[in-house]
Design an enzyme around this catalytic site. Structure first.
Site, PDB file in Angstrom:
ATOM      1  N   GLU C  80       0.813  -1.219   0.000  1.00 59.85           N
ATOM      2  CA  GLU C  80       0.000   0.000   0.000  1.00 59.85           C
ATOM      3  C   GLU C  80       0.851   1.277   0.000  1.00 59.85           C
ATOM      4  OE1 GLU C  80      -4.225  -1.191   1.814  1.00 59.85           O
ATOM      5  OE2 GLU C  80      -2.754  -0.669   3.339  1.00 59.85           O
ATOM      6  N   HIS C  99      -0.877   4.946   8.083  1.00 51.30           N
ATOM      7  CA  HIS C  99      -2.068   4.193   7.703  1.00 51.30           C
ATOM      8  C   HIS C  99      -2.241   3.062   8.711  1.00 51.30           C
ATOM      9  CE1 HIS C  99      -5.042   1.896   5.652  1.00 51.30           C
ATOM     10  NE2 HIS C  99      -4.231   0.863   5.523  1.00 51.30           N
ATOM     11  N   HIS C 101      -5.244   0.340  11.188  1.00 46.19           N
ATOM     12  CA  HIS C 101      -6.557  -0.303  11.403  1.00 46.19           C
ATOM     13  C   HIS C 101      -6.813  -0.391  12.907  1.00 46.19           C
ATOM     14  CE1 HIS C 101      -4.337  -2.649   8.109  1.00 46.19           C
ATOM     15  NE2 HIS C 101      -5.041  -1.761   7.478  1.00 46.19           N
ATOM     16  N   HIS C 169     -12.114  -0.721   6.253  1.00 47.66           N
ATOM     17  CA  HIS C 169     -10.677  -0.886   6.106  1.00 47.66           C
ATOM     18  C   HIS C 169      -9.862  -0.265   7.256  1.00 47.66           C
ATOM     19  CE1 HIS C 169      -6.940  -0.683   3.292  1.00 47.66           C
ATOM     20  NE2 HIS C 169      -6.588  -0.686   4.544  1.00 47.66           N
TER      21      HIS C 169
END
Lengths: 268, 268, 268, 268
Positions: C80, C99, C101, C169
């Site tokens: 990513e 980034h 989660h 996501h």
């Protein structure tokens, strides 16, 4: 000299049980674990007053069933000794007791929602979980169970069951052995946490009476109880920095023992 | 030279109180614990600006009650000193203050739901938990309490009580001693977490006024407060790797001390 | 040779930022933290593919803004990368990106409930938190943002804001510096957890637009950001067993340094 | 002698998988992880009965697919071996199985609310999560799956899927490899926890069938699976005190290795 050794062993085990249950976050600064004296059923063993996570064998004192120290002492004692003495008097089948304020149990003591066995390991709470409200017999109090009549009232509320919830206070759990008590105390707390999350999802379908009987009996056999004790005991050793298991083996591979030997020691 | 020693002791205790409350996850990178100067009631002690989990005795500085450093310093200071100075000015009975943003307390600061004592240890919050909203007196701000008039407004909102919730910000707790403050701060946070879970179950039945008075008094006696302090203090030592208790005993059984000696040292 | 040193410093800081955010349970096996190259704004720095808690300075590689490695390599790269390259292209003011989660952020990505700043530290998310749904531009995908056009779409959704939620996501957070990014990433996650608990209590009253501006600016000044960095950094050192602070002082009191010296070293 | 080595390697990996999943709080005192024998598909490997966090390579024994030990032994065996044997019989594509009672999964086993993939990593559960209720085939039991016909019934309920929820009991998860199993087991538990929190927020919008297929495939490729394994493995080493990574480097900076060498060792 078997008697002194039995008592020493009991002290070691009881101190460890206090620390194990605390290490699993069921006890915190308060609460206590006791056991009946291993050779004199008219006495019970309990630590002097300190956080259960800190209890060492030398902290363990002997008490009569009316919750008085056998030997005069000037160390500070727990105020709630009568919870234990009251139950040992009323229940000859009970040999260990834990009183606690576990974070997952307290919401049931406050909301009045019934605590139910929702999975097989929670079945160790039994079919009935009585509620005791100190206001019923004693009106407004400081909620501490410190007087003999308060301990007796709580023991009556427990009746033939294995846990009694105490409104706005906590819970008291009983066992036929110390090992069984530790198992029941921790898995009822785990069951309670799971039940709260099931309430978030909207519906709670507990075990039925027959499943509670069968699953309770199965899980309190010596095998599962010993397996859980070993697990919590190693976790305690890790937390206390005294665990020597895999550490010595992987940290110093050159000194690794022959596999056969290691296995022999670990087998039971 | 008693005065310097008293101050040194206070610095040690205050640094430890900062780290203990942080180690119990009530403080994080922000928040602060202070105490009134042990011999000069016109001053208070507070760390230089750093995460409370990191505070060491040498970080502790002296401040006047209008929240100015007694000695000029170029180290960075906490911006919210007036929370503490304001309360020490308004409340001669208060000797320790903690300001924090505990995860279990914040939901009450956001939802407006009343925080209530739901078990005996939570009774240490007292019968009244006032809410303070910075918008009422000051309109839109950065929510930080940094101006003398803001500190004074918060102190007025606290009034004769022991905790004040600060909308969209956190809470400020007071105590007559540092040990009492630590106890109250941590157990109010625990009570808040339990109350949220009771809301999940649907109903919250708190202590009544008389129970709050009785249970609050009982639990703030020196015995329970010292017991909890010892527990949190050992947990801090474990977290900091400085705990030497059971480790030396079980790790090196050959060097084990005679039992009598060990007990004598541990008794209090 | 100032340039090589700046890059080495950046590698050290970036590796540490990865491990710090992971140690605070915001990142787990997945997710990544990157920063713009300290001397070449046309490049950014990112680890080879591994759990962020494991990232070391030597894992950090250089990438062009179209997310290709500057030097050919056969180590496994994150899939990513375009999340980062896309944002560095679109936002010259952004010098660091994370980034993740996080468990507290994901429920907002799934329920569609708006994430709001509910306390002053959460104000660092800014007034607008855009939602990006990969289905809108790309239909059914594996939800991974791996193609340049996906990265560009996400960067457009982020717009001039500081966090974008990604449906089903996770989230992507931006900062003008690495330190600011770490602060914003962790405190938005904390804010999210608190907001969920406030929903349990039934009502959520967030900061208003003016408070968000004022509190966001206040908390992102160098002082608070450095204070939080030091705190998370020490916590990482403790978790990694490399913390040497109070340990040496309390464990070996005889070797204690003179107080003046110690203070001098700790001051900033 | 390749065969003995393969078996030794399998024992090492399987023991580690037990400890890794336990260290991530998915297994506790109970539950078990098994794998098919690396060279004989008619056998599977399983520990003797002990808490999975404690399992060492020498604890691993061989079993036939009807769940009987290949060599007679007097060590205590798990009672629920047929869960594993039943699935290895029914599913030649399955080479690893985990049975557990994870705290985040149990609420779904109690409430009947459907567990759904709510983020890409949860897609590894697949499109269908069957429910098995022991009452349907066997009426009131102790909920333990100990008889061959119970294992066979559970395997039928699992069908071609990768997880089966067991009402009032827990879950059983399958994988084509041990590494895949570990990944799926942990990330389904994480997905469940996130889903519960999304229910608190009021709405759950899961992945659609196509996204589940695509994201499940993407995340179970060797790269992501190896990355997660390394992460959980290092976390286990840290918890067991055997981690030697950054510790040696930062603790003793003078002995720091040349950077090139270090990198070479870490690359894969």
């Amino acid at each position: 000299m078997p008697v002194p050794n039995k008592l020493d062993d009991a002290r070691d085990l009881l101190a460890r049980a206090n620390r194990m249950i605390a290490n699993e976050d069921v006890l915190d600064a308060f609460g206590h674990v006791t056991m009946r004296h291993p050779t004199d059923p008219g006495r019970f063993l309990m630590s002097r007053s300190r956080g259960p996570e800190l209890v060492q064998p030398n902290d363990i004192l002997e008490f009569t069933l009316d919750s008085k120290p056998v030997k005069p002492t000037d160390v500070r004692l727990y105020g709630e000794r009568v919870i234990h003495g009251g139950i040992y008097q009323a229940r000859p089948d009970v040999n260990a007791v834990c009183h606690h304020h576990a974070p997952s149990i307290l919401p049931f003591c406050i909301s009045g929602t019934e605590l139910k066995p929702v999975y097989h390991l929670g079945a160790t709470m039994g079919r009935t979980v009585p509620f005791w409200d100190s206001r019923d017999d004693f009106g407004d109090t400081n909620l501490i169970v410190a007087k003999p009549e308060e301990g007796a009232s709580l023991a009556r509320a427990l009746g033939p069951n294995w846990i009694v919830l105490m409104r706005r206070h906590g819970a008291t759990v009983a066992g036929t052995t110390l090992e069984e008590l530790v198992f029941r105390t921790i898995y009822i707390a785990r069951n309670a946490a799971v039940q709260i999350q099931a309430h978030v999802l909207g519906h709670v379908a507990p075990l039925n009476a027959s499943e509670i009987n069968l699953a309770g009996e199965y899980n309190l056999r010596p095998g599962p109880v010993a397996r859980a004790w070993e697990y919590w005991s190693v976790r305690l050793d890790k937390a206390e920095g005294t665990w020597r298991g895999p550490k010595t083996k992987t940290a110093a591979p050159k000194k690794r023992q022959a596999k056969g030997k290691t296995k022999a020691k670990r087998s039971r």
